[in-house]
Scaffold this motif. Structure first.
Motif, PDB file in Angstrom:
ATOM      1  N   LYS A  24       0.838  -1.203   0.000  1.00 32.94           N
ATOM      2  CA  LYS A  24       0.000   0.000   0.000  1.00 32.94           C
ATOM      3  C   LYS A  24       0.870   1.249   0.000  1.00 32.94           C
ATOM      4  CE  LYS A  24      -3.885  -1.852   2.626  1.00 32.94           C
ATOM      5  NZ  LYS A  24      -4.594  -1.761   3.922  1.00 32.94           N
ATOM      6  N   GLY A  25       2.025   1.122   0.614  1.00 31.31           N
ATOM      7  CA  GLY A  25       2.948   2.256   0.652  1.00 31.31           C
ATOM      8  C   GLY A  25       3.016   2.898   2.019  1.00 31.31           C
ATOM      9  N   LEU A  26       4.185   3.405   2.327  1.00 29.93           N
ATOM     10  CA  LEU A  26       4.396   4.191   3.538  1.00 29.93           C
ATOM     11  C   LEU A  26       4.628   5.629   3.101  1.00 29.93           C
ATOM     12  CD1 LEU A  26       6.852   1.886   5.513  1.00 29.93           C
ATOM     13  CD2 LEU A  26       4.406   2.094   5.827  1.00 29.93           C
ATOM     14  N   ARG A  27       4.488   6.529   4.011  1.00 32.69           N
ATOM     15  CA  ARG A  27       4.699   7.936   3.663  1.00 32.69           C
ATOM     16  C   ARG A  27       6.159   8.340   3.744  1.00 32.69           C
ATOM     17  NH1 ARG A  27      -0.434  10.493   6.827  1.00 32.69           N
ATOM     18  NH2 ARG A  27      -2.011   9.611   5.454  1.00 32.69           N
ATOM     19  N   ASP A  28       7.018   7.363   3.773  1.00 33.81           N
ATOM     20  CA  ASP A  28       8.449   7.638   3.866  1.00 33.81           C
ATOM     21  C   ASP A  28       9.077   7.522   2.475  1.00 33.81           C
ATOM     22  OD1 ASP A  28      11.113   7.894   4.572  1.00 33.81           O
ATOM     23  OD2 ASP A  28      10.885   6.659   6.371  1.00 33.81           O
ATOM     24  N   PRO A  29       9.612   8.624   1.953  1.00 29.05           N
ATOM     25  CA  PRO A  29      10.189   8.570   0.601  1.00 29.05           C
ATOM     26  C   PRO A  29      11.492   7.759   0.534  1.00 29.05           C
ATOM     27  CG  PRO A  29      10.571  10.723   1.569  1.00 29.05           C
ATOM     28  CD  PRO A  29       9.680   9.962   2.515  1.00 29.05           C
ATOM     29  N   ARG A  30      12.075   7.442   1.688  1.00 32.34           N
ATOM     30  CA  ARG A  30      13.323   6.675   1.691  1.00 32.34           C
ATOM     31  C   ARG A  30      13.097   5.208   1.360  1.00 32.34           C
ATOM     32  NH1 ARG A  30      15.254   7.882   7.631  1.00 32.34           N
ATOM     33  NH2 ARG A  30      13.059   7.374   7.902  1.00 32.34           N
ATOM     34  N   LEU A  31      11.867   4.725   1.520  1.00 39.61           N
ATOM     35  CA  LEU A  31      11.572   3.315   1.318  1.00 39.61           C
ATOM     36  C   LEU A  31      11.667   2.970  -0.165  1.00 39.61           C
ATOM     37  CD1 LEU A  31      10.705   0.783   2.903  1.00 39.61           C
ATOM     38  CD2 LEU A  31       8.374   1.303   2.201  1.00 39.61           C
ATOM     39  N   ALA A  67      14.038   3.603   6.860  1.00 38.80           N
ATOM     40  CA  ALA A  67      12.589   3.789   6.747  1.00 38.80           C
ATOM     41  C   ALA A  67      11.840   2.673   7.475  1.00 38.80           C
ATOM     42  CB  ALA A  67      12.184   3.831   5.275  1.00 38.80           C
ATOM     43  N   LEU A  68      12.309   1.443   7.351  1.00 38.99           N
ATOM     44  CA  LEU A  68      11.658   0.337   8.046  1.00 38.99           C
ATOM     45  C   LEU A  68      11.800   0.474   9.557  1.00 38.99           C
ATOM     46  CD1 LEU A  68      12.561  -2.687   5.766  1.00 38.99           C
ATOM     47  CD2 LEU A  68      10.293  -1.711   6.148  1.00 38.99           C
ATOM     48  N   LYS A  69      12.971   0.934   9.986  1.00 41.25           N
ATOM     49  CA  LYS A  69      13.173   1.131  11.423  1.00 41.25           C
ATOM     50  C   LYS A  69      12.234   2.216  11.951  1.00 41.25           C
ATOM     51  CE  LYS A  69      16.684   1.765  14.904  1.00 41.25           C
ATOM     52  NZ  LYS A  69      18.107   1.849  15.205  1.00 41.25           N
ATOM     53  N   ALA A  70      12.042   3.262  11.156  1.00 39.59           N
ATOM     54  CA  ALA A  70      11.149   4.340  11.572  1.00 39.59           C
ATOM     55  C   ALA A  70       9.691   3.900  11.565  1.00 39.59           C
ATOM     56  CB  ALA A  70      11.332   5.548  10.649  1.00 39.59           C
ATOM     57  N   ALA A  71       9.336   2.969  10.680  1.00 42.36           N
ATOM     58  CA  ALA A  71       7.939   2.531  10.551  1.00 42.36           C
ATOM     59  C   ALA A  71       7.632   1.293  11.381  1.00 42.36           C
ATOM     60  CB  ALA A  71       7.634   2.258   9.080  1.00 42.36           C
ATOM     61  N   THR A  72       8.569   0.836  12.202  1.00 41.22           N
ATOM     62  CA  THR A  72       8.366  -0.393  12.972  1.00 41.22           C
ATOM     63  C   THR A  72       7.131  -0.305  13.870  1.00 41.22           C
ATOM     64  OG1 THR A  72      10.725  -0.871  12.941  1.00 41.22           O
ATOM     65  CG2 THR A  72       9.434  -1.965  14.635  1.00 41.22           C
ATOM     66  N   GLY A  73       6.928   0.797  14.544  1.00 39.45           N
ATOM     67  CA  GLY A  73       5.776   0.950  15.437  1.00 39.45           C
ATOM     68  C   GLY A  73       4.461   0.892  14.683  1.00 39.45           C
ATOM     69  N   MET A  74       4.384   1.573  13.552  1.00 40.02           N
ATOM     70  CA  MET A  74       3.165   1.569  12.752  1.00 40.02           C
ATOM     71  C   MET A  74       2.889   0.170  12.203  1.00 40.02           C
ATOM     72  SD  MET A  74       1.853   1.659   9.392  1.00 40.02           S
ATOM     73  CE  MET A  74       3.279   2.049   8.446  1.00 40.02           C
ATOM     74  N   LEU A  75       3.949  -0.529  11.759  1.00 36.55           N
ATOM     75  CA  LEU A  75       3.780  -1.889  11.231  1.00 36.55           C
ATOM     76  C   LEU A  75       3.377  -2.862  12.345  1.00 36.55           C
ATOM     77  CD1 LEU A  75       6.769  -2.004   8.735  1.00 36.55           C
ATOM     78  CD2 LEU A  75       4.340  -1.886   8.175  1.00 36.55           C
ATOM     79  N   ARG A  76       3.899  -2.652  13.543  1.00 37.13           N
ATOM     80  CA  ARG A  76       3.524  -3.511  14.678  1.00 37.13           C
ATOM     81  C   ARG A  76       2.056  -3.301  15.024  1.00 37.13           C
ATOM     82  NH1 ARG A  76       5.208  -3.399  20.910  1.00 37.13           N
ATOM     83  NH2 ARG A  76       4.525  -5.510  21.403  1.00 37.13           N
TER      84      ARG A  76
END
Length: 147
Positions: A24-31, A67-76
């Motif tokens: 779906k995509g994350l709002r992080d352009p680094r991904l 980007a994955l490290k920053a999105a870990t909480g949202m993914l959890r």
């Protein structure tokens, strides 16, 4: 005693949930272009090691890891909403070394092919160390009669 079958099933579910969310995509352009290759759960189902690969350069891999490290909480949180367990497992993203290992194996196979062709070339030009026909030949009867 840990139920490894249940851990494997839950790992597959977590893999699907994370992959769908990344699709779906994350709002992080680094991904970058991330592929989830495997998820391994601990026996108590409280920790998930998520293995991933990134298609691209080394810089894109580093950016995607951040980007994955920053999105870990949202993914959890996303995993917690979609699984039926008492506790939501913690997520740890680990870069998978499959592409690097495959490249290393390919280079080793290429080197082996080169060495095989060099050995075949040496064998084609090789000569026997002794006589061309080292086996004892039967004597002619005419030679026996003269003696």
């Amino acid at each position: 005693m840990a139920d490894h079958g249940r851990a494997a099933k839950l790992g597959d579910q977590v893999k699907e949930i994370i992959a769908k969310r990344l699709d779906k995509g994350l709002r992080d352009p680094r991904l970058g272009f991330v592929t989830i290759t495997d998820v391994r759960m601990t026996g108590d189902l409280q920790h998930a090691a998520v293995f991933y690969t990134v298609y691209g350069t080394e810089q894109e891999r580093e950016d995607s890891a951040a980007a994955l490290k920053a999105a870990t909480g949202m993914l959890r949180t996303e995993v917690g909403r979609n699984i039926r367990t008492r506790l939501t497992p913690t997520l740890e993203f680990i870069p998978d070394a499959i592409p690097e290992n495959a490249a290393h194996v390919a280079s080793l196979l290429a080197e082996a092919r080169e060495r095989d062709s060099a050995a075949a070339a040496l064998a084609a030009a090789a000569e026997y160390a002794g006589d061309p026909d080292p086996y004892v030949q039967p004597r002619d009867r005419a030679d026996d009669d003269e003696e």
